[in-house]
Write an enzyme that holds these catalytic residues in place. Structure first.
Site, PDB file in Angstrom:
ATOM      1  N   THR A 259       0.823  -1.214   0.000  1.00  0.00           N
ATOM      2  CA  THR A 259       0.000   0.000   0.000  1.00  0.00           C
ATOM      3  C   THR A 259       0.859   1.266   0.000  1.00  0.00           C
ATOM      4  OG1 THR A 259      -1.544  -1.266   1.342  1.00  0.00           O
ATOM      5  CG2 THR A 259      -1.926   1.101   1.173  1.00  0.00           C
TER       6      THR A 259
ATOM      7  N   LYS B 114       6.659   1.120  12.549  1.00  0.00           N
ATOM      8  CA  LYS B 114       6.634   1.494  13.979  1.00  0.00           C
ATOM      9  C   LYS B 114       6.921   0.324  14.894  1.00  0.00           C
ATOM     10  CE  LYS B 114       2.262   1.248  12.265  1.00  0.00           C
ATOM     11  NZ  LYS B 114       1.722   1.934  11.087  1.00  0.00           N
TER      12      LYS B 114
ATOM     13  N   VAL C 189       4.978   7.186  12.489  1.00  0.00           N
ATOM     14  CA  VAL C 189       4.004   7.700  13.450  1.00  0.00           C
ATOM     15  C   VAL C 189       3.069   8.691  12.779  1.00  0.00           C
ATOM     16  CG1 VAL C 189       3.669   8.933  15.625  1.00  0.00           C
ATOM     17  CG2 VAL C 189       5.648   7.451  15.348  1.00  0.00           C
TER      18      VAL C 189
ATOM     19  N   GLY D 132       1.229   8.757  10.118  1.00  0.00           N
ATOM     20  CA  GLY D 132       1.212   8.908   8.662  1.00  0.00           C
ATOM     21  C   GLY D 132       1.888  10.164   8.177  1.00  0.00           C
TER      22      GLY D 132
ATOM     23  N   ILE E 103       1.433  13.297   9.069  1.00  0.00           N
ATOM     24  CA  ILE E 103       1.595  14.416  10.005  1.00  0.00           C
ATOM     25  C   ILE E 103       3.070  14.510  10.393  1.00  0.00           C
ATOM     26  CG2 ILE E 103       0.890  15.410  12.212  1.00  0.00           C
ATOM     27  CD1 ILE E 103      -1.604  13.635  12.129  1.00  0.00           C
TER      28      ILE E 103
ATOM     29  N   GLY F 151     -11.542  -0.785   4.497  1.00  0.00           N
ATOM     30  CA  GLY F 151     -10.085  -0.867   4.434  1.00  0.00           C
ATOM     31  C   GLY F 151      -9.390  -0.080   5.533  1.00  0.00           C
TER      32      GLY F 151
ATOM     33  N   LYS G 114       3.640   3.702  18.679  1.00  0.00           N
ATOM     34  CA  LYS G 114       3.871   5.106  18.311  1.00  0.00           C
ATOM     35  C   LYS G 114       4.204   5.953  19.531  1.00  0.00           C
ATOM     36  CE  LYS G 114       0.896   4.507  14.312  1.00  0.00           C
ATOM     37  NZ  LYS G 114      -0.537   4.434  13.908  1.00  0.00           N
TER      38      LYS G 114
ATOM     39  N   GLY H  84      -2.756   5.316   5.553  1.00  0.00           N
ATOM     40  CA  GLY H  84      -3.172   5.308   4.156  1.00  0.00           C
ATOM     41  C   GLY H  84      -1.987   5.439   3.229  1.00  0.00           C
TER      42      GLY H  84
END
Lengths: 429, 429
Positions: A13, A106, A133, A135, A137, A188, A206, A304
């Site tokens: 992904t 992680k 951690v 995604g 951000i 998902g 995290k 994601g």
């Protein structure tokens, strides 16, 4: 223009997202940063199944990661395999081969921090792990760079999108846990085996990573206190909502005045006006309290393909920008060795629900026990019910010590008018 | 350990904060980042008046900045003078002397971007300017590093603490503008001459800086559309609140599908559920929409001695970390030359308030004019009043083109039952 050769290991992904961004934005990145990212290899055990995005012929697809490791033009291995098995071996071999690592793993960083970062410091290469951690951000960058001169005292937030999605559905649509989990799986947002997420373990990974950076104090992942959301009852979400609270899975890393650290993850009630209470669905948000900046908050998509890929790309660029001069970011010289505060010593406000017989003297009995343990009651709600002779009795407390709460719960459980153990949920103010 | 010699020019509010952090956290920074920041000079026209924090004897206090410029051990000049006069001269001389600059001066960067960044590129030195926008919120880092591989499509937020404080007081405590401004001045949130803040010019400086970075497209500050909050009427805040909106001063930088950019600052109504609607008092928050990360938000203290000083410190550390290899961050090779969209072409929803005589046919007359300009009405409120024969008529529109709204307002103003020009406030969804 700095050329940086990279190999992607793990074409799932996130790997697909990385390829997608590279294909569409390679020139933009060159222009903006002076770094030309040259993807040389994609390594996966499955190189047959077509993905959403596929590489052009300049990229070698292979099942053998050693080919990439041996290529002197490859300066960064992007580890997107996941887990702590082969991924650990790959990271170790990469660093030993004198190459840099970018990873979103992680579990690996939380559970094998000593091995991984120890080896990094030994070989003097860089590990970029922004994607590990929350995604996309930029929370690792914020803790290690933006707040490099500040003293973080607490860091807490919603760091798992799956559980936040489930809790949002339960709160807003009054779904029970199983239905919400099923919907998350369909969309998902949850894995077929959701244990890592709903058990709180992903969030704990995290928090272990963020807390170690924030306090310069690595805490073994095993010492992070974890409660998941699997036993959360819709009843408590509803009662708490009536009292003005929203239930979230919150990860907390905090240092107290005595320099003891708390690393914990558990379902937590937030006042509905709290900024984290407004974070819905699969979004993540992290709040930082620090001495000089004060309160700050970072919000965005915590998982994601594409959001996490932006973080991976930022790490590649950052390494590319300083190839001859690896960043020292988060490469601490000396670690702090703060003791981990036992959960019994943690102080909090509490939501408590008891199932008690509807008879005279119950409230005075229970509140008497609270007094014995210096627990001060903040509010009491007893709902009328039609079902049998047991009624729910809900209380919130002022700040109290967790060991006292647990002792009181044990005592109350044994009362003859009490049916089962009381439910306890911590409240964050 | 990398030693980096710095000189602080401008020993005011932020300068004092920088000194405070340096004094208390110098060792922590050494340990965390491998950078030893050696403050060699503090330069100010006033070196007599005692500040909240004072340097030890290792720091030379002087009124002559040239002493610091000539010292080969000084590698960074921290420009905290402010304004575009002497500050520009100082920055130019610093870069020409082969030294790096850290600054929190948004006016300088917004109004003299071509000179300052042009010279920087010529001499190959670094300008750190995290402190110039939104105080301690790491928004410059986020746009230039974390999102280096992403395509930002819009960036908007609350980037001026003074006006947000005033609007919060007006909204929540029903204070009029003058009272709220007075209170902000008393608390030190507003300058004695508050024009830069309340006129929207400070926010426009910040939007010019952020937008240029986001779209790699420098737009002259003069082309930023600016409306301040000085003419905001408490009446509209109250009416809008009844309709579920909160008034904020919002800065916007956006690129549309035709690659035209909008750079604008104006009072804006936000639905009360909007994340920016919850940002209170002197806090700042910036929302970014980008192709791969999606929506993200950054929140914290946007001004003040200590928060801004954390940003200045982060820049010093970042330069210190790569002294031999200046970061290329935000040093674009080629600029985009997107045209600025005329305000008349901007589309938005609108809140409109008219003062009309209370007579038959008014609503049909006004709505007829709206139809002519293809403006579709979303809601109408006409409040009963006791005062005379004029009543307020409040409308909100669906998305409409600003030039059409202005034409309609002009037509309506001329109607015989209309008293004065209608009030127009843009709504952000």
């Amino acid at each position: 223009m700095t050329k940086v050769g990279v190999a992607l290991v793990g074409f799932g992904t996130i790997g697909t997202g990385v390829l997608e961004i590279l294909q569409s934005n390679r020139e933009l990145i060159q222009n903006r940063t002076g770094v030309d990212i040259q993807l040389k290899y994609i390594v996966d055990i499955d190189i047959k199944t077509p993905r959403r995005v596929m590489p052009d012929s300049s990229v070698k697809m292979t099942t053998d990661y050693k080919v990439a490791l041996k290529d002197p033009d490859v300066e960064i291995i992007i580890e997107l395999v996941g887990g702590t098995g082969f991924a650990l071996q790959l990271v170790e071999e990469t660093l030993r081969a004198g190459k840099n690592v970018v990873t979103a793993n992680k579990a690996l960083l939380a559970e094998k921090a000593d091995v991984v970062f120890g080896l990094r410091n030994e070989v003097g290469k860089v590990i970029g792990f922004e994607g590990s951690v929350a995604g996309g951000i930029p929370i690792i960058r914020t803790v290690t760079n933006a707040l490099a001169a500040d003293n973080i005292t607490a860091l807490y937030g919603i760091v798992n999108g799956t559980t936040n999605y489930i809790l949002t559905k339960m709160s807003e649509e009054k779904m029970d846990f199983k239905t919400a989990l099923g919907q998350a799986q369909e969309l998902g947002f949850a894995e077929a085996d959701p244990t890592l997420d709903i058990g709180g373990f992903d969030a704990a990974h995290k928090i272990a990573i963020l807390g170690a950076l924030a306090f310069n104090c690595p805490v073994p992942y095993q010492q992070v206190y974890v409660e998941g959301i699997d036993s959360v009852d819709l009843i408590d979400i509803n009662y708490a909502a009536q009292m003005g609270y929203v239930l979230k899975l919150i990860g907390i890393a905090r240092i107290d005045a005595d320099e003891r650290v708390e690393f914990r993850v558990h379902p937590t009630l937030l006042p509905e006006k709290h900024q984290l209470a407004a974070i819905r669905n699969e979004y993540n948000a992290i709040m930082i309290e620090s001495k000089y900046l004060g309160t700050s908050l970072y919000y965005g998509r915590g998982a994601g393909s594409r959001p996490t890929a932006t973080a991976v790309m930022a790490d590649i660029i950052s390494i590319g920008r300083s190839l001859d001069n690896p960043e020292r970011s988060s490469k601490y010289q000396n670690f702090n060795n703060y003791p981990v505060k036992p959960m019994g010593d943690v102080e909090s406000r509490y939501y408590l629900r008891f199932n008690v017989r509807d008879q005279v003297g119950v409230l005075s009995g229970i509140s008497g026990i609270f007094s014995e343990y210096s627990i001060s009651i903040s509010s009491v709600v007893q709902h009328e019910t039609k079902t049998g002779d047991h009624v729910p009795l809900i209380l919130t407390t002022h700040r109290a010590k967790e060991s006292n709460i647990l002792s009181a719960l044990e005592r109350i459980e044994k009362l003859e008018y009490s049916n089962g153990r009381g439910i306890m949920i911590r409240i964050l103010d």
